[in-house]
Design a protein around this motif. Structure first.
Motif, PDB file in Angstrom:
ATOM      1  N   ILE A  92       0.852  -1.187  -0.131  1.00 46.57           N
ATOM      2  CA  ILE A  92       0.018   0.055   0.159  1.00 46.57           C
ATOM      3  C   ILE A  92       0.835   1.457  -0.025  1.00 46.57           C
ATOM      4  N   ARG A  93       1.983   1.255   0.830  1.00 48.37           N
ATOM      5  CA  ARG A  93       2.873   2.409   0.708  1.00 48.37           C
ATOM      6  C   ARG A  93       3.564   2.621  -0.561  1.00 48.37           C
ATOM      7  N   ALA A  94       3.916   1.461  -1.144  1.00 52.10           N
ATOM      8  CA  ALA A  94       4.452   1.647  -2.581  1.00 52.10           C
ATOM      9  C   ALA A  94       3.601   2.214  -3.563  1.00 52.10           C
ATOM     10  N   VAL A  95       2.493   1.765  -3.588  1.00 51.44           N
ATOM     11  CA  VAL A  95       1.406   2.162  -4.470  1.00 51.44           C
ATOM     12  C   VAL A  95       1.275   3.708  -4.215  1.00 51.44           C
ATOM     13  N   GLY A  96       1.041   4.114  -3.002  1.00 53.45           N
ATOM     14  CA  GLY A  96       0.789   5.484  -2.438  1.00 53.45           C
ATOM     15  C   GLY A  96       2.054   6.404  -3.135  1.00 53.45           C
ATOM     16  N   HIS A  97       3.147   5.940  -2.918  1.00 51.36           N
ATOM     17  CA  HIS A  97       4.231   6.718  -3.545  1.00 51.36           C
ATOM     18  C   HIS A  97       4.146   7.103  -5.220  1.00 51.36           C
ATOM     19  N   ALA A 109      10.593   1.543  -1.833  1.00 50.12           N
ATOM     20  CA  ALA A 109       9.498   0.709  -1.099  1.00 50.12           C
ATOM     21  C   ALA A 109       9.579  -0.673  -1.720  1.00 50.12           C
ATOM     22  N   CYS A 110       9.573  -0.963  -3.053  1.00 49.17           N
ATOM     23  CA  CYS A 110       9.747  -2.262  -3.990  1.00 49.17           C
ATOM     24  C   CYS A 110      10.938  -2.960  -3.516  1.00 49.17           C
ATOM     25  N   ASP A 111      11.958  -2.188  -3.280  1.00 49.95           N
ATOM     26  CA  ASP A 111      13.408  -2.915  -2.934  1.00 49.95           C
ATOM     27  C   ASP A 111      13.290  -3.452  -1.552  1.00 49.95           C
ATOM     28  N   LYS A 112      12.416  -2.743  -0.623  1.00 45.93           N
ATOM     29  CA  LYS A 112      12.373  -3.209   0.580  1.00 45.93           C
ATOM     30  C   LYS A 112      11.601  -4.578   0.593  1.00 45.93           C
ATOM     31  N   ILE A 113      10.402  -4.437  -0.237  1.00 48.12           N
ATOM     32  CA  ILE A 113       9.450  -5.586  -0.229  1.00 48.12           C
ATOM     33  C   ILE A 113      10.037  -6.865  -0.748  1.00 48.12           C
ATOM     34  N   THR A 114      10.806  -6.699  -1.986  1.00 50.14           N
ATOM     35  CA  THR A 114      11.403  -7.820  -2.571  1.00 50.14           C
ATOM     36  C   THR A 114      12.592  -8.542  -1.727  1.00 50.14           C
ATOM     37  N   LEU A 126       6.681  -4.228 -10.983  1.00 48.03           N
ATOM     38  CA  LEU A 126       6.554  -2.948 -10.883  1.00 48.03           C
ATOM     39  C   LEU A 126       7.781  -1.986 -10.492  1.00 48.03           C
ATOM     40  N   ALA A 127       8.534  -2.800 -10.006  1.00 43.48           N
ATOM     41  CA  ALA A 127      10.234  -1.970  -9.880  1.00 43.48           C
ATOM     42  C   ALA A 127      10.728  -1.807 -10.954  1.00 43.48           C
ATOM     43  N   GLN A 128      10.792  -2.986 -11.999  1.00 39.89           N
ATOM     44  CA  GLN A 128      11.189  -2.936 -12.983  1.00 39.89           C
ATOM     45  C   GLN A 128      10.860  -2.022 -14.277  1.00 39.89           C
ATOM     46  N   MET A 140      17.267  -2.695 -13.175  1.00 37.04           N
ATOM     47  CA  MET A 140      16.372  -3.745 -13.534  1.00 37.04           C
ATOM     48  C   MET A 140      16.945  -5.207 -13.260  1.00 37.04           C
ATOM     49  N   LEU A 141      18.176  -5.196 -13.602  1.00 35.75           N
ATOM     50  CA  LEU A 141      18.839  -6.626 -13.549  1.00 35.75           C
ATOM     51  C   LEU A 141      19.059  -6.991 -12.184  1.00 35.75           C
ATOM     52  N   ARG A 142      19.405  -6.239 -11.302  1.00 38.93           N
ATOM     53  CA  ARG A 142      19.794  -6.073  -9.799  1.00 38.93           C
ATOM     54  C   ARG A 142      18.341  -6.757  -9.106  1.00 38.93           C
ATOM     55  N   MET A 143      17.270  -6.153  -9.301  1.00 44.33           N
ATOM     56  CA  MET A 143      15.952  -6.178  -8.884  1.00 44.33           C
ATOM     57  C   MET A 143      15.581  -7.636  -9.237  1.00 44.33           C
TER      58      MET A 143
END
Length: 455
Positions: A92-97, A109-114, A126-128, A140-143
């Motif tokens: 929810i926080r990620a989408v809010g951003h 936020a996506c980094d934290k989640i993954t 979403l991050a990619q 993109m590759l790191r993620m």
């Protein structure tokens, strides 16, 4: 507590809501229209946090100035819902951003989640998407690699890894990852897409056309972007082979006309029409319908990569809306508070000047302004193959301005990845004639003729 299709816990308790969550995740990764059902599911279950967050996310992929307005009511419901678990709260926080226009916050936020939930492939995707839009190929590759080994069993993991490798120019690894994805699911469209990129970059044109034709039936039920975009890649192979009728048929049946109001369908049509014209293909009156739909977007500056192609269509058709869009680009470039200010001010704005000059036949200005922008076009987003449109506009201006020596340099560099391409070699033949090198002109014509004879 229930789990989604990849084993991640969710507080969704209603069977219909859980099914909609699974359909969204799988549809998002597999480019299937079923992801759109999350909107109705969120409306039917307004107190379920994750389904409403996903509904907001889907609205943001509209890639239109109205998207945040459409998304915000669903985001607010997700934020107000009680009982969300830790992962759902982070989603929810990620989408809010994103709804707030804070892309750096979204990426963090996506980094934290993954990091904590590597099987959350929706957040990885979403991050990619956003890293792609800011030209961060290494990101993109790191993620994508963070998903291993936990998500090794999921085909879409390897498709995302493949595209990350390809955008980093690690083509052997990209192909291996794409083929691994296809071992798990032969119909994985993003893996097909990654392989098309690899084969295009390596000049494997005939092989690329055969490969894409071999999987084309699996694209029939995809959403308009993925179906049209994979056909767009196939059309690039056809263009290189001089297959004009096949290119026009691909455009008419599979690239333009699926979702004419959608951003990605519009730029796919714009960029292919432009390439067709540069390659000497008669496009007839096809520009008019595309320009009508682009003009309806108004002063859309959601993405510099998209906006520049909208501008090309409007300038190419001499639409009055082109001037208004150009003003919007200038205004967007003046916003020094935006996270992407440099991309707009230092790359998109000179590129826009070059595009406008090209449409007016002001070749010198087009060459100068696009020449400034080209080394940094990745900052505006898009893939190598997509950004090649701007290289081709610049090349066309060089040829039309009589700068044969400069055009020769560009064309021979392009021949390293399209050695036998018909339009490239025909153009190169003309350039060599103009520079007084008839033997090289003859050799270039012969390459084009061999390709035409082989298809």
């Amino acid at each position: 507590m229930t789990q989604d299709l990849y084993g991640l816990e969710t507080t969704a308790s209603r069977p219909d809501t859980l099914q909609a969550i699974d359909d969204f995740i799988h549809g998002f990764l597999a480019y299937q229209p079923k992801s759109a059902g999350v909107i109705a599911a969120a409306d039917a279950d307004p107190e379920s946090p994750l389904v409403n967050a996903y509904a907001a996310l889907l609205w943001m992929f509209l890639e239109h100035p109205v998207a945040p307005e459409k998304a915000r009511p669903y985001l607010q419901r997700a934020q107000a819902a009680r009982g969300a678990n830790a992962r759902e709260q982070e989603v929810i926080r990620a989408v809010g951003h994103w709804v707030d226009g804070d892309v750096p916050g979204l990426l963090a936020a996506c980094d934290k989640i993954t990091d904590q939930w590597p099987r959350d492939l929706a957040m990885l995707k979403l991050a990619q998407y956003h890293l792609f839009n800011i030209g961060d190929a290494a990101g993109m590759l790191r993620m994508a690699l963070k998903s291993l080994p936990e998500a090794e069993d999921i085909a879409y993991t390897h498709g995302m890894i493949a595209f990350g490798y390809e955008q980093c120019h690690l083509l052997d690894r990209a192909e291996a990852a794409a083929r691994r994805a296809m071992e798990l699911r032969h119909d994985e469209p993003w893996a097909h897409h990654a392989l098309a990129h690899v084969m295009l970059t390596e000049g494997r044109v005939a092989e690329g056309a055969r490969f894409m034709e071999s999987v084309v039936e699996t694209w029939t039920d995809l959403n308009s972007f993925m179906r049209s975009h994979n056909w767009w890649h196939l059309a690039l192979f056809y263009l290189s082979q001089g297959r004009h009728d096949d290119v026009r048929q691909a455009y008419d049946q599979h690239i333009w006309g699926l979702e004419k109001d959608y951003s990605q369908d519009q730029v796919g049509a714009v960029s292919l029409l432009a390439r067709m014209e540069f390659a000497g293909v008669d496009v007839g009156d096809r520009w008019g319908d595309v320009a009508d739909h682009v003009a309806a977007r108004g002063q859309d500056t959601v993405s510099p990569f998209l906006t520049l192609q909208y501008l090309y269509a409007l300038c190419r058709t001499d639409r009055p809306e082109a001037a208004e869009l150009f003003k919007a680009i200038e205004a967007r470039s003046a916003d020094t508070t935006a996270y992407d200010h440099a991309a707009w001010a230092e790359v998109a704005l000179p590129a826009a000047r070059g595009i406008a000059a090209h449409a007016k036949g002001d070749w010198a200005t087009a060459i100068r302004e696009l020449g400034m922008a080209l080394p940094r076009m990745a900052e505006c987003g898009g893939s190598h193959a997509q950004r090649d449109l701007f290289e081709q506009i610049h090349l066309d201006a060089l040829v039309r301005d009589g700068r044969a020596s400069a055009a020769q340099q560009v064309l021979e560099m392009r021949r390293t990845y399209d050695p036998d391409g018909v339009p490239l070699n025909l153009m190169l033949s003309e350039v060599y004639e103009k520079t007084g090198l008839p033997d090289l002109a003859k050799q270039a014509r012969a390459r084009a003729e061999r390709t035409l004879a082989s298809v």
